[in-house]
Enzyme design. Structure first.
Site, PDB file in Angstrom:
ATOM      1  N   SER A 161       0.813  -1.214   0.000  1.00  0.00           N
ATOM      2  CA  SER A 161       0.000   0.000   0.000  1.00  0.00           C
ATOM      3  C   SER A 161       0.846   1.262   0.000  1.00  0.00           C
ATOM      4  O   SER A 161       0.324   2.358  -0.221  1.00  0.00           O
ATOM      5  CB  SER A 161      -0.932   0.011   1.219  1.00  0.00           C
ATOM      6  N   ALA A 191      -4.022  -4.745   0.026  1.00  0.00           N
ATOM      7  CA  ALA A 191      -3.825  -6.158  -0.307  1.00  0.00           C
ATOM      8  C   ALA A 191      -5.146  -6.914  -0.356  1.00  0.00           C
ATOM      9  O   ALA A 191      -5.359  -7.747  -1.247  1.00  0.00           O
ATOM     10  CB  ALA A 191      -2.893  -6.807   0.716  1.00  0.00           C
ATOM     11  N   CYS A 250       3.480 -11.162  12.525  1.00  0.00           N
ATOM     12  CA  CYS A 250       4.435 -10.516  13.430  1.00  0.00           C
ATOM     13  C   CYS A 250       3.730  -9.970  14.661  1.00  0.00           C
ATOM     14  O   CYS A 250       4.263  -9.096  15.351  1.00  0.00           O
ATOM     15  CB  CYS A 250       5.222  -9.427  12.706  1.00  0.00           C
TER      16      CYS A 250
END
Length: 306
Positions: A161, A191, A250
């Site tokens: 993005s 996405a 993450c």
């Protein structure tokens, strides 16, 4: 020539992060207890003695400093070697590939050193599985997974993005043209929206999903798992039989069973049988301390979809 030198609590120095990018060392001081000239002097002294870098720079984490009630530090370098021009940018090597670095831009300390070993693993698994046709790197940032896959795949597309990140990714591609012959292109946009639009038209042999942290708090975990499932579901609909799926999280609040459950649910909805090839974490310079579950924040599943 790029790695993490100090990983905060995991290296028994809470709040202190130091990363090496080529000849530059980037320092982060993330707690009020470290906010002093004496701490900076000691850090500079040790780093100079052990590494002899060209420069040592401090890069603040604005969110953490706000939580700690700290003002922004000086933007001046902490130290520059004699005769070295004051520069916050350089080029560093990861697995033999060249990457541009700017200490004043990008995520974390400027790049994602924690994925270094996973970049290479993704390319190796694509080679092993013969998944060397079109490849897709979702949330590609500055092209880490994409450029590694481009060494074994015929065509690679990276989605992000951030236009600024994709501009750096293109510079990184040009810096590695001697090692990369694949056709590589970049797509700017959300996405989720791009994968939805491509779901019925595009097919890939290998797909990497490396989104930002969806769950920065425990309360956000439920929504994060929906996001992980949706991304993986859309990826599985585009993945060719026998294809490689590398999916990452993450978010330290999302544990292994949470992530695997989301992928399993996506596989069921997609009608795909997904085989686990490998569980991976951060590179070894990001040690995991079992008493500190936050240190095992990065999770990477390497999968084959039948």
């Amino acid at each position: 020539n790029a790695w993490r030198l100090c990983f905060s609590e995991a290296d028994e120095l809470p709040g202190l992060v130091a990363d090496k990018y080529g000849e530059l060392v980037i320092l982060q001081l993330l707690t009020k207890g470290l906010e002093s000239a004496a701490v900076r002097e000691i850090c500079v002294s040790v780093l100079r003695e052990k590494l002899a870098p060209a420069a040592i720079l401090e890069r603040p984490d604005p969110r953490m400093r706000e939580l700690e009630g700290l003002a922004a530090p000086s933007t001046e370098p902490l130290w520059i070697s004699s005769g070295t021009p004051a520069a916050a940018s350089t080029q560093f090597l990861v697995n033999g590939l060249k990457f541009h670095f700017d200490a004043n831009a990008g995520q974390k300390t400027g790049a994602f050193l924690d994925q270094r070993a996973n970049y290479a693993a993704a390319a190796e698994w694509a080679r092993r599985l013969g998944a060397t046709g079109p490849a897709l790197d979702v949330c590609c940032y500055q092209g880490g997974f994409a450029l590694h896959l481009a060494q074994v795949c015929k065509q690679v597309t990276g989605i992000d993005s951030s236009r600024a990140s994709l501009e750096v990714a293109e510079r990184n591609l040009e810096a590695n043209r001697a090692r990369i012959t694949a056709q590589v292109d970049w797509a700017e946009g959300d996405a989720f929206e791009i994968l939805r639009d491509w779901a019925n038209t595009e097919k890939f042999d290998a797909i990497v999903l490396d989104p930002p942290a969806f769950a920065k708090t425990k309360r956000a975990v439920e929504g994060a798992l929906r996001g992980y499932k949706e991304l993986n579901l859309r990826a599985l609909k585009m993945l060719n039989p026998g294809g490689l799926l590398v999916t990452c999280s993450c978010s330290h609040h999302v544990n292994w069973s949470d992530l695997e459950g989301s992928v399993a649910s996506a596989a069921a909805d997609a009608g795909r049988r997904v085989r686990l090839l490998e569980r991976r974490g951060a590179a070894l310079d990001h040690p995991v301390v079992l008493n500190l579950p936050e240190t095992e924040y990065l999770k990477c599943l390497v999968l084959e979809a039948e």
